[in-house]
Design a protein around this motif. Structure first.
Motif, PDB file in Angstrom:
ATOM      1  N   UNK A 190      -5.668  -1.701  -7.543  1.00 56.87           N
ATOM      2  CA  UNK A 190      -5.680  -1.876  -6.263  1.00 56.87           C
ATOM      3  C   UNK A 190      -6.536  -2.926  -5.543  1.00 56.87           C
ATOM      4  N   UNK A 191      -5.456  -3.616  -4.532  1.00 60.55           N
ATOM      5  CA  UNK A 191      -6.355  -4.746  -4.030  1.00 60.55           C
ATOM      6  C   UNK A 191      -5.998  -5.004  -2.458  1.00 60.55           C
ATOM      7  N   UNK A 225      -4.730  -6.783   0.863  1.00 61.38           N
ATOM      8  CA  UNK A 225      -3.861  -7.593   1.431  1.00 61.38           C
ATOM      9  C   UNK A 225      -3.663  -7.620   2.616  1.00 61.38           C
ATOM     10  N   UNK A 243      -4.193  -3.971   4.886  1.00 62.76           N
ATOM     11  CA  UNK A 243      -3.715  -3.096   4.101  1.00 62.76           C
ATOM     12  C   UNK A 243      -4.104  -3.378   2.587  1.00 62.76           C
ATOM     13  N   UNK A 244      -3.540  -2.440   1.826  1.00 61.67           N
ATOM     14  CA  UNK A 244      -3.941  -2.363   0.334  1.00 61.67           C
ATOM     15  C   UNK A 244      -2.777  -2.398  -0.447  1.00 61.67           C
ATOM     16  N   UNK A 245      -2.779  -2.710  -1.529  1.00 57.43           N
ATOM     17  CA  UNK A 245      -1.596  -2.762  -2.273  1.00 57.43           C
ATOM     18  C   UNK A 245      -1.745  -2.484  -3.853  1.00 57.43           C
TER      19      UNK A 245
END
Lengths: 245, 324
Positions: B133-134, B136, B141-143
């Motif tokens: 999970x990183x 962005x 937001x997270x991705x």
């Protein structure tokens, strides 16, 4: 001096980010796309160098046809010609492969780009392109000057900066305050229409990562207001309740 | 197979962000049923590295070539790729710093690895699927990203993972040499200019940040005094950097520095969406603004409506009264 500037097409910084219900896609409806702000610093500095020393500035974008308005904007700001690699930029290595291929083909002295895109936030492409081409990358640079075949740069490090001299060819990623972005003037906008924009096909399809889904960060549960008269109570709350002091 | 953690050092000590990377790497190693080795570069002595055992590192490789005290990407990449080869590393963990990004991107090409930067959580490993999970969209937001190559490189965002400490743990420290040549140092800095004395913004647990609500540079001492009393780093909003009250390297926000401290105190900053992007992964946010409608209050944990010049002195007084 031949300069290549890589630009990325990103949602405007004021965009409220939302995703499709299944979390698989970014909602682009109603979103204004701009040249990635970090790439704009690189573009402006490239144009300044060309104006002072002669040479040419080519912009390169890895993207589908919908990025062309921003490529035209880069031409209006002062780039001479443009290349669009017709590919959706889904992975940093995939994008770097395209840039390295067309950079090699064009024989550029300097390859400039922003430190990262404000959507993917990879901060990877500059190093990957340098490694693929076997030349150094200086990242992130806050100052760039060129004298003959030598570049003098200031690189930001945690807690200070370094002054570096490096021989061209070179990859440089830009960060503030490298240059003050310019707004295209009417003459620039008119001439941009007839400047060459070449669309080329991608090379290789070697993506090494794939996005599975997106999510918004958890919302804050609400703000606790403290009366201005008793502002000092905040410090006690930060120690005893939030436990951060 | 092993996990290799890249340790950055400065002034004879392991950086805090590298302690986080070491804790992260040890947990990944445990999940994969292997051990975590570290490779240390920079200005550090062996005894400062042995205590990485407290973060679960079993062995540290130290290249004490003094030319490595300054960061030079080509030389660092050579040392780390040689270490990865000798340790047969399948996962390399580094911190998501300027140095980490510069090394990680070159290493990924050299080793044919998948690279994920700005990573905020431990990987999900299911059979051959490896997902991280990183962050962005500049913190908005997270991705979740799948890393499909056999080798994986993970750059861990600062202050996103906890430092695990097991008292008494000791790592063995081995000397390591990559036989560097002068050509590896072609882009070595001619000169390094360090900011003096202050706490590093990117490494800080506590940050006090000022905006246009301070009215002018003559009031900036309020930010500095509060920061000093709390032991915090100072930062500013983009307009403040643009008008030149403060240098650009203190500008926090979407096109400036992203911070994720335990406590972020914003004084006289309205909270434009670009500023929020740079700070919204902070654990606790305090907003002080004279406009009760300032959008920043919606993203805050604590708020005070009032003029900075009146509120901040009260905070300094209260902070001084705290027992340390």
């Amino acid at each position: 001096m031949k300069i290549l500037v890589c630009i990325s097409n990103v949602p405007d910084t004021t965009t409220k980010i939302t995703f499709s219900l299944d979390g698989k896609a970014f909602n682009t409806a109603g979103v204004q796309f701009v040249i990635n702000p970090y790439d704009e610093y690189a573009l402006t500095r490239a144009i300044e160098l060309k104006e002072a020393q002669g040479g040419s500035v080519t912009v390169l974008n890895v993207g589908e046809a919908d990025t062309e308005p921003n490529i035209r904007k880069a031409l209006a700001i002062g780039a001479d010609d443009a290349i669009r690699v017709n590919l959706k930029p889904t992975d940093a290595f995939l994008v770097s492969q395209q840039i390295a291929h067309y950079a090699q083909e064009g024989g550029y002295d300097l390859i400039l780009m922003g430190r990262e895109s404000i959507d993917y936030n990879g901060f990877q492409v500059h190093g990957m392109v340098g490694e693929l081409l076997g030349i150094p990358t200086i990242a992130p640079a806050i100052k760039l000057d060129v004298n003959g075949s030598t570049a003098t740069l200031e690189r930001e490090i945690e807690g200070g900066k370094e002054i570096i001299e490096a021989s061209l060819p070179l990859v440089v990623s830009a960060q503030q305050p490298m240059a003050e972005p310019r707004i295209p003037n009417m003459r620039g906008i008119m001439t941009a229409r007839t400047k060459p924009l070449k669309v080329v096909e991608p090379v290789g399809q070697d993506a090494k990562t794939s996005v599975q889904n997106y999510e918004l960060p958890p919302a804050k549960s609400g703000v606790k207001m403290i009366d201005a008269e008793n502002a000092g109570d905040l410090i006690k709350l930060l120690r005893n309740e939030a436990k951060v002091l | 197979m092993s996990v290799l953690v890249v340790i950055e050092c400065a002034n004879g000590e392991v950086k805090k962000s590298s302690l986080e990377a070491a804790s992260y790497g040890s947990k990944v190693a445990a999940a994969l049923g292997t051990s975590a080795t570290a490779v240390a570069i920079g200005d550090v002595q062996a005894n400062a590295l042995a205590s990485l055992g407290e973060q679960g590192i079993t062995k540290v490789l130290l290249d004490n070539d003094s030319r490595l005290h300054d960061f030079v990407a080509a030389a660092y990449v050579k040392v780390i790729s040689k270490a990865a080869e000798s340790e047969n590393s399948s996962v390399i963990v580094l911190s998501n710093s300027n140095i980490g990004a510069a090394i990680g991107s070159r290493l990924a090409v050299k080793l044919g690895a998948s690279l994920a930067t700005n990573v905020v959580a431990l990987p999900q490993i299911n059979g051959s699927s490896f997902t991280v999970r990183r962050g962005v969209f500049s913190g908005k937001a997270l991705s979740d990203v799948e890393l499909s190559s056999d080798k994986k490189i993970i750059a861990v965002k600062k202050n996103a993972v906890d430092i695990e400490t097991t008292a008494g743990g000791t790592a063995t420290v081995e000397n390591f040499s990559a036989d560097l040549a002068d050509a590896d140092f072609a882009t070595a800095p001619k000169e390094t200019i360090r900011q003096s004395g202050d706490i590093l913004l990117t490494e800080a647990d506590l940050v006090v940040s000022g905006g246009r609500g301070l009215k002018g540079p003559e009031n900036w001492h309020l930010i500095e005094d509060l920061a000093k009393t709390l032991g915090a780093a100072t930062a500013c909003s983009k307009p403040v950097a643009d008008v030149g009250w403060r240098p650009h390297h203190e500008h926090v926000g979407q096109t400036g520095i992203t911070v994720s401290p335990n406590l972020y105190i914003a004084v006289g900053i309205s909270g434009a969406i670009q500023h929020l992007a740079g700070v919204n992964s902070s654990k606790v946010i305090v907003v002080i603004n004279k406009d009760p409608e300032a959008p920043f209050f919606k993203a805050a944990d604590y708020g005070i409506v009032g003029d900075a010049t009146e509120i901040v002195p009260k905070l300094i007084e209260a902070a001084k009264a705290l027992d340390k």
